[in-house]
Scaffold this motif. Sequence first.
Motif, PDB file in Angstrom:
ATOM      1  N   TYR A   1     -12.044  -2.494  -3.734  1.00 55.87           N
ATOM      2  CA  TYR A   1     -12.649  -2.237  -2.235  1.00 55.87           C
ATOM      3  C   TYR A   1     -14.303  -2.318  -2.160  1.00 55.87           C
TER       4      TYR A   1
ATOM      5  N   VAL B   1      -4.458   1.108  11.914  1.00 51.17           N
ATOM      6  CA  VAL B   1      -5.471  -0.433  10.850  1.00 51.17           C
ATOM      7  C   VAL B   1      -5.783   0.572  10.061  1.00 51.17           C
ATOM      8  N   GLY B   2      -5.576   1.634   9.525  1.00 47.53           N
ATOM      9  CA  GLY B   2      -6.059   1.754   8.329  1.00 47.53           C
ATOM     10  C   GLY B   2      -4.734   1.983   7.109  1.00 47.53           C
TER      11      GLY B   2
ATOM     12  N   ARG C   1     -18.947   0.642   4.090  1.00 48.23           N
ATOM     13  CA  ARG C   1     -18.113   0.809   6.198  1.00 48.23           C
ATOM     14  C   ARG C   1     -18.243   2.354   5.939  1.00 48.23           C
TER      15      ARG C   1
ATOM     16  N   GLU D   1     -16.750  -4.415  -1.444  1.00 51.25           N
ATOM     17  CA  GLU D   1     -17.384  -5.308  -0.142  1.00 51.25           C
ATOM     18  C   GLU D   1     -17.314  -4.442   0.807  1.00 51.25           C
ATOM     19  N   HIS D   2     -16.224  -2.490   0.757  1.00 50.17           N
ATOM     20  CA  HIS D   2     -16.527  -2.815   2.397  1.00 50.17           C
ATOM     21  C   HIS D   2     -17.410  -0.867   2.216  1.00 50.17           C
TER      22      HIS D   2
ATOM     23  N   ARG E   1       2.614  -6.738   8.511  1.00 54.09           N
ATOM     24  CA  ARG E   1       1.592  -5.973   9.846  1.00 54.09           C
ATOM     25  C   ARG E   1       1.957  -5.713  11.079  1.00 54.09           C
TER      26      ARG E   1
ATOM     27  N   LEU F   1     -10.532   4.617   3.148  1.00 60.62           N
ATOM     28  CA  LEU F   1      -9.978   3.575   1.976  1.00 60.62           C
ATOM     29  C   LEU F   1      -9.512   4.468   0.879  1.00 60.62           C
TER      30      LEU F   1
ATOM     31  N   ASN G   1      -2.178   0.087   7.014  1.00 61.50           N
ATOM     32  CA  ASN G   1      -1.336  -1.398   7.228  1.00 61.50           C
ATOM     33  C   ASN G   1      -0.604  -1.657   6.345  1.00 61.50           C
TER      34      ASN G   1
ATOM     35  N   THR H   1      -6.177  -7.636  10.201  1.00 65.98           N
ATOM     36  CA  THR H   1      -6.248  -6.194  10.018  1.00 65.98           C
ATOM     37  C   THR H   1      -5.628  -5.105  10.931  1.00 65.98           C
TER      38      THR H   1
ATOM     39  N   LYS I   1       0.763  -0.927   0.319  1.00 65.73           N
ATOM     40  CA  LYS I   1      -0.212  -0.140  -0.249  1.00 65.73           C
ATOM     41  C   LYS I   1       0.919   1.072  -0.179  1.00 65.73           C
TER      42      LYS I   1
ATOM     43  N   PHE J   1     -15.696   3.940   7.131  1.00 71.38           N
ATOM     44  CA  PHE J   1     -13.780   4.431   6.405  1.00 71.38           C
ATOM     45  C   PHE J   1     -14.039   4.318   4.861  1.00 71.38           C
TER      46      PHE J   1
ATOM     47  N   ARG K   1      -2.035 -14.613   3.848  1.00 71.28           N
ATOM     48  CA  ARG K   1      -2.799 -14.038   5.141  1.00 71.28           C
ATOM     49  C   ARG K   1      -2.142 -14.035   6.260  1.00 71.28           C
TER      50      ARG K   1
HETATM   51  P1  DAT Z   1      -7.802  -7.035   5.111  1.00 76.45           P
HETATM   52  O1  DAT Z   1      -7.081  -5.910   4.392  1.00 76.45           O
HETATM   53  O2  DAT Z   1      -6.884  -7.725   5.975  1.00 76.45           O
HETATM   54  O3  DAT Z   1      -8.184  -8.018   4.287  1.00 76.45           O
HETATM   55  P2  DAT Z   1     -10.221  -6.155   5.617  1.00 76.45           P
HETATM   56  O4  DAT Z   1      -9.993  -6.021   3.880  1.00 76.45           O
HETATM   57  O5  DAT Z   1     -11.635  -5.939   6.434  1.00 76.45           O
HETATM   58  O6  DAT Z   1      -9.225  -6.335   6.151  1.00 76.45           O
HETATM   59  O7  DAT Z   1     -10.323  -4.480   5.203  1.00 76.45           O
HETATM   60  C1  DAT Z   1      -9.944  -3.660   4.040  1.00 76.45           C
HETATM   61  C2  DAT Z   1      -8.855  -2.330   4.792  1.00 76.45           C
HETATM   62  O8  DAT Z   1     -10.436  -1.383   5.651  1.00 76.45           O
HETATM   63  C3  DAT Z   1      -8.151  -3.013   5.653  1.00 76.45           C
HETATM   64  O9  DAT Z   1      -6.892  -2.777   4.896  1.00 76.45           O
HETATM   65  C4  DAT Z   1      -7.992  -1.020   6.444  1.00 76.45           C
HETATM   66  C5  DAT Z   1      -9.545  -0.638   6.477  1.00 76.45           C
HETATM   67  N1  DAT Z   1     -10.158  -0.676   7.482  1.00 76.45           N
HETATM   68  C6  DAT Z   1     -10.690  -2.157   7.618  1.00 76.45           C
HETATM   69  N2  DAT Z   1     -11.422  -1.640   9.273  1.00 76.45           N
HETATM   70  C7  DAT Z   1     -11.131  -0.262   9.142  1.00 76.45           C
HETATM   71  C8  DAT Z   1     -11.446   0.449  10.682  1.00 76.45           C
HETATM   72  N3  DAT Z   1     -11.843  -0.200  11.640  1.00 76.45           N
HETATM   73  N4  DAT Z   1     -10.826   1.545  10.254  1.00 76.45           N
HETATM   74  C9  DAT Z   1     -10.036   1.985   8.875  1.00 76.45           C
HETATM   75  N5  DAT Z   1     -10.074   1.024   8.230  1.00 76.45           N
HETATM   76  C10 DAT Z   1     -10.249  -0.146   8.760  1.00 76.45           C
END
Ligand code: DAT
Length: 141
Positions: free
Chosen positions: A52, A112-113, A58, A54-55, A105, A64, A115, A94, A12, A60, A88
């Motif tokens: 991204y 967490v953001g 969310r 799937e998120h 990591r 992200l 990583n 994460t 990243k 964030f 993984r």
């Molecule tokens: P991973 O990257 O371990 O597959 P993920 O798919 O759940 O994790 O999330 C994708 C990315 O989103 C993660 O690497 C960082 C960001 N992220 C996840 N949860 C977060 C949170 N609670 N606050 C801020 N960023 C977050």
Amino acid sequence: MSKSERSFVMVKPDGVAAGLSGEVISRIERRGLEVIAIKKATMQVAVAEDHYSEHSERPFFGELVEFITSGPVVMMAVEGPNAIAALRTMMGPTNPAEAPPGTIRGDFALDVGQNVIHGSDGPESAARELALHFGLAELGT
Ligand code: DAT
Ligand code: MG
């Protein structure tokens, strides 16, 4: 023999800015996995939103997408036995605060953001992410 798999891995923007691309590639190679395609580029916003997706609901998500498009990333197709799960495990959880030493990591991240590394979380996401970021010709298939 375990089945050979392909995963999509990305250093990243924080990892690239910290000069960790080589360290990540080195760990992947020393583990015995093969980097079969690699490129450095700054991701387009639309591609990041797709990557991204799937998120997308969310809280964030905006942050992200902004982060992942904020600078160059190093994208790889990585192949080998159980590549998805092995990567993984090498990445760690994460949230870097929960990541043990010895994981990427756990050794190089705190936030967490931000990583350092992305790796596909299963065969379907690996196929989707590899198709999104690499053409079939680039993957030699
Ligand atoms: P991973 O990257 O371990 O597959 P993920 O798919 O759940 O994790 O999330 C994708 C990315 O989103 C993660 O690497 C960082 C960001 N992220 C996840 N949860 C977060 C949170 N609670 N606050 C801020 N960023 C977050
Ligand atoms: Mg994920």
